[in-house]
Design a protein around this motif. Sequence first.
Motif, PDB file in Angstrom:
ATOM      1  N   SER A 154       0.847  -1.187   0.000  1.00 24.89           N
ATOM      2  CA  SER A 154       0.000   0.000   0.000  1.00 24.89           C
ATOM      3  C   SER A 154       0.885   1.241   0.000  1.00 24.89           C
ATOM      4  O   SER A 154       1.695   1.436   0.909  1.00 24.89           O
ATOM      5  CB  SER A 154      -0.918  -0.004   1.227  1.00 24.89           C
ATOM      6  OG  SER A 154      -1.851  -1.066   1.148  1.00 24.89           O
ATOM      7  N   SER A 155       0.712   2.078  -1.015  1.00 23.32           N
ATOM      8  CA  SER A 155       1.490   3.313  -1.078  1.00 23.32           C
ATOM      9  C   SER A 155       0.968   4.301  -0.044  1.00 23.32           C
ATOM     10  O   SER A 155      -0.196   4.225   0.382  1.00 23.32           O
ATOM     11  CB  SER A 155       1.395   3.916  -2.478  1.00 23.32           C
ATOM     12  OG  SER A 155       0.068   4.339  -2.742  1.00 23.32           O
ATOM     13  N   PRO A 156       1.792   5.264   0.372  1.00 25.54           N
ATOM     14  CA  PRO A 156       1.308   6.276   1.316  1.00 25.54           C
ATOM     15  C   PRO A 156       0.093   7.030   0.787  1.00 25.54           C
ATOM     16  O   PRO A 156      -0.807   7.387   1.561  1.00 25.54           O
ATOM     17  CB  PRO A 156       2.518   7.189   1.493  1.00 25.54           C
ATOM     18  CG  PRO A 156       3.706   6.345   1.166  1.00 25.54           C
ATOM     19  CD  PRO A 156       3.241   5.398   0.101  1.00 25.54           C
ATOM     20  N   VAL A 157       0.058   7.282  -0.515  1.00 30.62           N
ATOM     21  CA  VAL A 157      -1.085   8.006  -1.091  1.00 30.62           C
ATOM     22  C   VAL A 157      -2.361   7.185  -0.939  1.00 30.62           C
ATOM     23  O   VAL A 157      -3.422   7.715  -0.572  1.00 30.62           O
ATOM     24  CB  VAL A 157      -0.817   8.340  -2.572  1.00 30.62           C
ATOM     25  CG1 VAL A 157      -2.081   8.879  -3.242  1.00 30.62           C
ATOM     26  CG2 VAL A 157       0.318   9.347  -2.698  1.00 30.62           C
ATOM     27  N   TRP A 158      -2.289   5.880  -1.212  1.00 31.03           N
ATOM     28  CA  TRP A 158      -3.463   5.030  -1.050  1.00 31.03           C
ATOM     29  C   TRP A 158      -3.920   4.988   0.405  1.00 31.03           C
ATOM     30  O   TRP A 158      -5.113   5.095   0.693  1.00 31.03           O
ATOM     31  CB  TRP A 158      -3.153   3.622  -1.546  1.00 31.03           C
ATOM     32  CG  TRP A 158      -4.260   2.631  -1.282  1.00 31.03           C
ATOM     33  CD1 TRP A 158      -4.333   1.745  -0.248  1.00 31.03           C
ATOM     34  CD2 TRP A 158      -5.449   2.457  -2.052  1.00 31.03           C
ATOM     35  NE1 TRP A 158      -5.490   1.013  -0.324  1.00 31.03           N
ATOM     36  CE2 TRP A 158      -6.202   1.422  -1.423  1.00 31.03           C
ATOM     37  CE3 TRP A 158      -5.954   3.048  -3.194  1.00 31.03           C
ATOM     38  CZ2 TRP A 158      -7.423   1.005  -1.926  1.00 31.03           C
ATOM     39  CZ3 TRP A 158      -7.181   2.614  -3.692  1.00 31.03           C
ATOM     40  CH2 TRP A 158      -7.900   1.610  -3.054  1.00 31.03           C
ATOM     41  N   GLN A 159      -2.979   4.843   1.329  1.00 33.99           N
ATOM     42  CA  GLN A 159      -3.352   4.788   2.748  1.00 33.99           C
ATOM     43  C   GLN A 159      -3.970   6.106   3.202  1.00 33.99           C
ATOM     44  O   GLN A 159      -4.956   6.107   3.957  1.00 33.99           O
ATOM     45  CB  GLN A 159      -2.115   4.470   3.593  1.00 33.99           C
ATOM     46  CG  GLN A 159      -1.543   3.070   3.372  1.00 33.99           C
ATOM     47  CD  GLN A 159      -0.374   2.781   4.277  1.00 33.99           C
ATOM     48  OE1 GLN A 159      -0.503   2.737   5.498  1.00 33.99           O
ATOM     49  NE2 GLN A 159       0.802   2.587   3.678  1.00 33.99           N
ATOM     50  N   LEU A 160      -3.427   7.228   2.737  1.00 33.58           N
ATOM     51  CA  LEU A 160      -4.001   8.525   3.100  1.00 33.58           C
ATOM     52  C   LEU A 160      -5.403   8.673   2.514  1.00 33.58           C
ATOM     53  O   LEU A 160      -6.338   9.107   3.201  1.00 33.58           O
ATOM     54  CB  LEU A 160      -3.096   9.649   2.605  1.00 33.58           C
ATOM     55  CG  LEU A 160      -3.626  11.082   2.778  1.00 33.58           C
ATOM     56  CD1 LEU A 160      -3.903  11.388   4.250  1.00 33.58           C
ATOM     57  CD2 LEU A 160      -2.655  12.090   2.194  1.00 33.58           C
ATOM     58  N   TYR A 161      -5.535   8.304   1.259  1.00 30.19           N
ATOM     59  CA  TYR A 161      -6.826   8.427   0.581  1.00 30.19           C
ATOM     60  C   TYR A 161      -7.891   7.580   1.271  1.00 30.19           C
ATOM     61  O   TYR A 161      -9.012   8.044   1.521  1.00 30.19           O
ATOM     62  CB  TYR A 161      -6.637   8.006  -0.871  1.00 30.19           C
ATOM     63  CG  TYR A 161      -7.842   8.191  -1.756  1.00 30.19           C
ATOM     64  CD1 TYR A 161      -8.450   9.433  -1.922  1.00 30.19           C
ATOM     65  CD2 TYR A 161      -8.370   7.111  -2.464  1.00 30.19           C
ATOM     66  CE1 TYR A 161      -9.539   9.594  -2.746  1.00 30.19           C
ATOM     67  CE2 TYR A 161      -9.470   7.260  -3.302  1.00 30.19           C
ATOM     68  CZ  TYR A 161     -10.044   8.502  -3.436  1.00 30.19           C
ATOM     69  OH  TYR A 161     -11.134   8.664  -4.257  1.00 30.19           O
ATOM     70  N   LEU A 219       5.952  12.639  -2.652  1.00 34.85           N
ATOM     71  CA  LEU A 219       7.405  12.462  -2.724  1.00 34.85           C
ATOM     72  C   LEU A 219       7.814  11.031  -2.393  1.00 34.85           C
ATOM     73  O   LEU A 219       8.869  10.563  -2.821  1.00 34.85           O
ATOM     74  CB  LEU A 219       8.093  13.434  -1.771  1.00 34.85           C
ATOM     75  CG  LEU A 219       7.955  14.929  -2.114  1.00 34.85           C
ATOM     76  CD1 LEU A 219       8.478  15.791  -0.979  1.00 34.85           C
ATOM     77  CD2 LEU A 219       8.689  15.252  -3.412  1.00 34.85           C
ATOM     78  N   GLU A 220       6.974  10.344  -1.610  1.00 37.80           N
ATOM     79  CA  GLU A 220       7.252   8.955  -1.248  1.00 37.80           C
ATOM     80  C   GLU A 220       6.420   7.973  -2.070  1.00 37.80           C
ATOM     81  O   GLU A 220       6.326   6.803  -1.725  1.00 37.80           O
ATOM     82  CB  GLU A 220       6.947   8.727   0.238  1.00 37.80           C
ATOM     83  CG  GLU A 220       7.664   9.687   1.175  1.00 37.80           C
ATOM     84  CD  GLU A 220       7.243   9.488   2.623  1.00 37.80           C
ATOM     85  OE1 GLU A 220       6.685   8.413   2.931  1.00 37.80           O
ATOM     86  OE2 GLU A 220       7.453  10.403   3.433  1.00 37.80           O
ATOM     87  N   SER A 221       5.818   8.496  -3.150  1.00 37.23           N
ATOM     88  CA  SER A 221       4.874   7.661  -3.900  1.00 37.23           C
ATOM     89  C   SER A 221       5.572   6.480  -4.560  1.00 37.23           C
ATOM     90  O   SER A 221       6.746   6.533  -4.912  1.00 37.23           O
ATOM     91  CB  SER A 221       4.161   8.500  -4.966  1.00 37.23           C
ATOM     92  OG  SER A 221       5.086   8.941  -5.940  1.00 37.23           O
ATOM     93  N   GLN A 222       4.815   5.421  -4.739  1.00 36.73           N
ATOM     94  CA  GLN A 222       5.267   4.228  -5.428  1.00 36.73           C
ATOM     95  C   GLN A 222       4.090   3.680  -6.217  1.00 36.73           C
ATOM     96  O   GLN A 222       2.939   3.986  -5.909  1.00 36.73           O
ATOM     97  CB  GLN A 222       5.767   3.184  -4.424  1.00 36.73           C
ATOM     98  CG  GLN A 222       4.734   2.808  -3.370  1.00 36.73           C
ATOM     99  CD  GLN A 222       5.341   2.020  -2.218  1.00 36.73           C
ATOM    100  OE1 GLN A 222       6.517   2.160  -1.946  1.00 36.73           O
ATOM    101  NE2 GLN A 222       4.542   1.203  -1.565  1.00 36.73           N
ATOM    102  N   PRO A 223       4.335   2.936  -7.264  1.00 39.36           N
ATOM    103  CA  PRO A 223       3.220   2.434  -8.089  1.00 39.36           C
ATOM    104  C   PRO A 223       2.201   1.654  -7.262  1.00 39.36           C
ATOM    105  O   PRO A 223       2.558   0.843  -6.404  1.00 39.36           O
ATOM    106  CB  PRO A 223       3.911   1.532  -9.109  1.00 39.36           C
ATOM    107  CG  PRO A 223       5.322   2.041  -9.173  1.00 39.36           C
ATOM    108  CD  PRO A 223       5.646   2.514  -7.785  1.00 39.36           C
TER     109      PRO A 223
END
Length: 599
Positions: A154-161, A219-223
Amino acid sequence: MNATVADPLQPWREAWPQALATWSRFTRLQDPQLCSSHMQAAAQGLTGSFAAIRLADQRIVIDVEEVQRLQLQPYALEILAHEIGHHVLAPATASDHARLLARIRHALPTLEAHAPMVANLYTDLLINDRLQRQNGLRMDAIYRRLAAQPSQASSPVWQLYMGIYEELWQQPRGELGGSTHDSALQGDAWLGARVVRVYANDWMTGAGRFATLLLPWLLESQPDTRVDALMDTQHAGHGSQPVGLGQREDDELEPAPHPASDPRITGDERAADGQPVSGPPLKPDAGQPTRSGGQMREPFEYGQILRAAGLDLDDHQIAVRYYRERALPHLIRFPSRPQPQSLEALPEGLEPWEPGDALDAVDWLQSVLQSPYVIPGVTTVQRVQGQAPGREPATEPVDLDLYVDSSGSMPNPQAWTSFLTLAGAIIALSALRAGARVQATLWSGTRQHLHTEGFVRSEDDILKVLTGYFGGATAFPIHRLRDTYADRPAHARAVHVLHISDDGITTMFDKDEHGNSGWDVAAKALRTARGGGTMALNLFSPLPASIADAGNAGWTRDLLRARDEGWNIHVVRDMADLLQFARAFSQQHYAPDSVAAPR
């Protein structure tokens, strides 16, 4: 006996009316494009996701095969209602989609490429929160299914979303895929939920704040394939015509505050007084927003926004749109000349209408009166119109012969604002609006010229010429001026010859490839055109009153001689003054109340 295979598209057709009514009983959209395979979806422009919208034709596209793969078949109503929300709520129009991206790009320095994804996530939050809370749809169940899909991590963006949804819908932490242990992600999820609720009715303003919230996590995003599956607006603008992007909005360049520093989000009194939530107090004048004051975008910025909206255009096509949009507010009517008399239509009778004649020429009433059975080419008739002298004089617009300098001393209009191009566009489009024809020529060095095919009525053809660029040496194409007026009939329309350049225009008076004097060519052009000639030139100083005051500068003497031979020379010290020249030139010579003498 073979079992009957159920139609996988039928549940979507049945859910469509209810999905429309979810927003309003007055909501009307075209039926969705339901694609039973990935190939059909790709043909409709849908790749990478299971649903998408098209703002150009207000359509929704569903990849039913991908929906089945993700096990989302039971949620046809929810998915359709969500996609309708993009047409009804956010972004709703191609122009608002582009405006949204412009604000988000400004809030993502160095990470502007992520703006389409951030805009997609933001508008999804606005739509889903409304559908979940106000309409009782099962939006949370869709994300539970997506969270259960296999993924590397789980990318940080997904967890935040997902954490934002958990805050919005009061779900236990981690229920939809939000973080269960990272306090920073949990805190930002709460702030994100507050942005969605506080700015639900002012979502354009909230966009910058949402982007600022996501910036450090990008900045910490990953696919993450689950994020990719949600991208239903990334190409929404393809084929559309966004308007109003040439000028920045007044508050667009104001720094977008982080939600933690926004008093509307936190209710913090110190933030409400303009102070940050943490850290030492600011000085009274620090952190004040800056106003754009009507600042215009550069063409390259304009193009970046259009491409982010999903439009597949090259630099030249973008420049055509840019200068057309910037010219439109300045257009006025072009000149008209009174003629001896006008002719008025005089009905003279009927004649048979046959296939191949204009369809709007059919006189349907008379056709039916002659026979109740309408048979094209047999019983159809059209009215014959004669002409009778009218009482008012006819008017004829003056054509425009436009020459624009594109040498190395001029800016590239596809990257930076070129006031030569803008001035030419204003005058040329004004000419077209009045019914005139325009011949446009872009020139630089020897054999470097681009021109329309004679005098034309096509906006695109003219703007494609004006927005080109050479950036070479300076050598006016004398043969273009010579050939235009060499055999022009005496009864042809009058033409105004307009040059936009700098001191390089004096190369027009050199000898052509046949040894003819440029002075003779220019003089004949003025005589044959009969509409006058103007030069708008970017010079360091005004022209002296006479040749005696010209000094040793050869180009100054040439321009003074040209003025004496009938050329009206307008000097601008700054390129930006060409905008005012274009408006004043049109007003003085070609406004509707500027009536020319009879021919």
